[in-house]
Every structure is written in C-alpha cells, then in structure tokens.
Design a protein around this motif. Sequence first.
Motif, PDB file in Angstrom:
ATOM      1  N   GLU A   1      38.218 -23.877 -32.132  1.00 33.40           N
ATOM      2  CA  GLU A   1      36.817 -24.264 -32.299  1.00 33.40           C
ATOM      3  C   GLU A   1      36.343 -24.050 -33.734  1.00 33.40           C
ATOM      4  O   GLU A   1      35.617 -24.885 -34.290  1.00 33.40           O
ATOM      5  CB  GLU A   1      35.933 -23.470 -31.323  1.00 33.40           C
ATOM      6  CG  GLU A   1      36.131 -23.830 -29.858  1.00 33.40           C
ATOM      7  CD  GLU A   1      37.381 -23.195 -29.249  1.00 33.40           C
ATOM      8  OE1 GLU A   1      37.753 -23.589 -28.120  1.00 33.40           O
ATOM      9  OE2 GLU A   1      37.998 -22.314 -29.900  1.00 33.40           O
ATOM     10  N   ARG A   2      36.723 -22.937 -34.335  1.00 33.39           N
ATOM     11  CA  ARG A   2      36.319 -22.672 -35.722  1.00 33.39           C
ATOM     12  C   ARG A   2      36.945 -23.678 -36.680  1.00 33.39           C
ATOM     13  O   ARG A   2      36.303 -24.120 -37.635  1.00 33.39           O
ATOM     14  CB  ARG A   2      36.705 -21.242 -36.116  1.00 33.39           C
ATOM     15  CG  ARG A   2      35.869 -20.172 -35.428  1.00 33.39           C
ATOM     16  CD  ARG A   2      36.302 -18.781 -35.846  1.00 33.39           C
ATOM     17  NE  ARG A   2      35.483 -17.759 -35.213  1.00 33.39           N
ATOM     18  CZ  ARG A   2      35.688 -16.450 -35.347  1.00 33.39           C
ATOM     19  NH1 ARG A   2      36.693 -16.004 -36.081  1.00 33.39           N
ATOM     20  NH2 ARG A   2      34.899 -15.599 -34.742  1.00 33.39           N
ATOM     21  N   VAL A   3      38.198 -24.009 -36.446  1.00 35.86           N
ATOM     22  CA  VAL A   3      38.867 -24.988 -37.304  1.00 35.86           C
ATOM     23  C   VAL A   3      38.210 -26.355 -37.180  1.00 35.86           C
ATOM     24  O   VAL A   3      37.968 -27.044 -38.178  1.00 35.86           O
ATOM     25  CB  VAL A   3      40.370 -25.069 -36.961  1.00 35.86           C
ATOM     26  CG1 VAL A   3      41.046 -26.204 -37.744  1.00 35.86           C
ATOM     27  CG2 VAL A   3      41.062 -23.742 -37.254  1.00 35.86           C
ATOM     28  N   VAL A   4      37.884 -26.734 -35.947  1.00 40.80           N
ATOM     29  CA  VAL A   4      37.232 -28.033 -35.725  1.00 40.80           C
ATOM     30  C   VAL A   4      35.881 -28.084 -36.428  1.00 40.80           C
ATOM     31  O   VAL A   4      35.547 -29.074 -37.087  1.00 40.80           O
ATOM     32  CB  VAL A   4      37.072 -28.310 -34.214  1.00 40.80           C
ATOM     33  CG1 VAL A   4      36.174 -29.518 -33.979  1.00 40.80           C
ATOM     34  CG2 VAL A   4      38.441 -28.536 -33.574  1.00 40.80           C
ATOM     35  N   ARG A   5      35.099 -27.024 -36.307  1.00 34.30           N
ATOM     36  CA  ARG A   5      33.786 -27.003 -36.957  1.00 34.30           C
ATOM     37  C   ARG A   5      33.926 -27.132 -38.475  1.00 34.30           C
ATOM     38  O   ARG A   5      33.194 -27.907 -39.115  1.00 34.30           O
ATOM     39  CB  ARG A   5      33.026 -25.720 -36.599  1.00 34.30           C
ATOM     40  CG  ARG A   5      32.445 -25.720 -35.191  1.00 34.30           C
ATOM     41  CD  ARG A   5      31.410 -24.628 -35.037  1.00 34.30           C
ATOM     42  NE  ARG A   5      31.993 -23.296 -35.180  1.00 34.30           N
ATOM     43  CZ  ARG A   5      32.463 -22.579 -34.166  1.00 34.30           C
ATOM     44  NH1 ARG A   5      32.441 -23.051 -32.934  1.00 34.30           N
ATOM     45  NH2 ARG A   5      32.960 -21.370 -34.381  1.00 34.30           N
TER      46      ARG A   5
END
Length: 220
Positions: free
Chosen positions: A154-158
């Motif tokens: 999720e952090r990478v996607v954001r």
Amino acid sequence: MTRLVQDLTAPDAARRIADALIERRISVGVLVNNAGFGTCGRFEEIDARREHDQLMVNVVALVDLTHALLPGMLAQGSGAVLNVGSTAGYQPGPYFAAYSAAKTFVLNFSLALHQEYRGRGIRVTAVCPGPVETAFFETLGTRRAAIGSFTTPERVVRAALRALAAGRAYVTPGLGNALSAQLTPRRPRTLVAAIAKRVTRGVLVPDTDHAAPAPERTAA
C-alpha cells in the motif's frame, strides 16, 4: 471487470495481450508493468532456464507491452506508464547479477521514455522500492535477499501514484532507500560492487524457513 491471463515468458506475450484488448475493444490509459520475479545465488548454480524466464518477464515483456500500448495512448492524447523497478537497480548485485541488471534496465528505460514523451501527453515513471511484503521472497526462496527495511504494498502504491501524478521520472519509497539511491551512483562502480557483495552474500546461506515454488509468470 475484464481479466486477461498470459504467460509473460512467451515471446509473443505482448502481442497476444494487445490482440485480446483490440478484440474486446478495450483502450488502455495506464499501463503498470508490475509482473516480475527474481533469482539469486552463485551465477553458475542458477538454473539457466529460470534465469532466462526472469529476463523475459522483467525486461522483454515490459518493453514489448510498452511498445504495444503506448501508441494507443498517443492517439488518445494522454496516458501513463508506471514501471516497477527496485533499489537493486541502483548498483551491481553480486549473487543477484541478472536481477539487479534487469532492474537497472527498467530504471534507465523509464528515464529515457520520460524524457521522450514529456510534453506529448504521456507520463512515464519508475518506482524503485526496497523489500516489500509480497510473495516475491517466497518465490525467490529466501528472505535473506531482502536488503533494507520491509514496507507494505500500500505504501509503495501510494508513493508511485503520487510520483506519477506529479510527473516525476522515478521515485524510491522510504527515506533510507531514497538516500541510498542518491548516494550510491556517486561512488566508484567497482567499489559499489565490492560493497554490494558483502551485503548480499547472505543469500548463499540456506534459508530453511521458505521453499522455492514455481515463479508467477502471469499478468492480469
């Protein structure tokens, strides 16, 4: 929702996907080249076919899919390509020779296209994360290959979507990873490779906690 499944190790994988999209009258506005897997260990001990398949997925399919879908974006006057690289692409990777070289290709390919399509309605960004909590390391067969602190998908996607929206050429999620990415290229290349060997040689120690299943080779 339309779902297409294709073995990306096949030489004609991108053509098959493009043909299926045309048949279903689907236009693509954003291409995310995320499929991939890695290999590690002493180069002569890595199965040559597995290494070949890795390069077909991580490099050839990525370039072929971009070739197949980017012209349609140009015709529409807008579009985006998000390529998933790795912090492994910032330096040579002993015991990850082909994988790190492939991710270096992904980064440089993305940087080049970013410049080519600036002002033409197409955004191209590379996201180069450190270790991410996905099935990557289970497929690889060891978590000893993880260099740096784990982060979440999720952090990478954001971070990737923010960078893409901002028109950035690349992004390295995480402060520590970003600092390392900026400093590493400024050192002598042979020194970087020697330091990397000391960091990565831990993968030569058997990891009894994880078996190595067959790599995932499909894109949806």
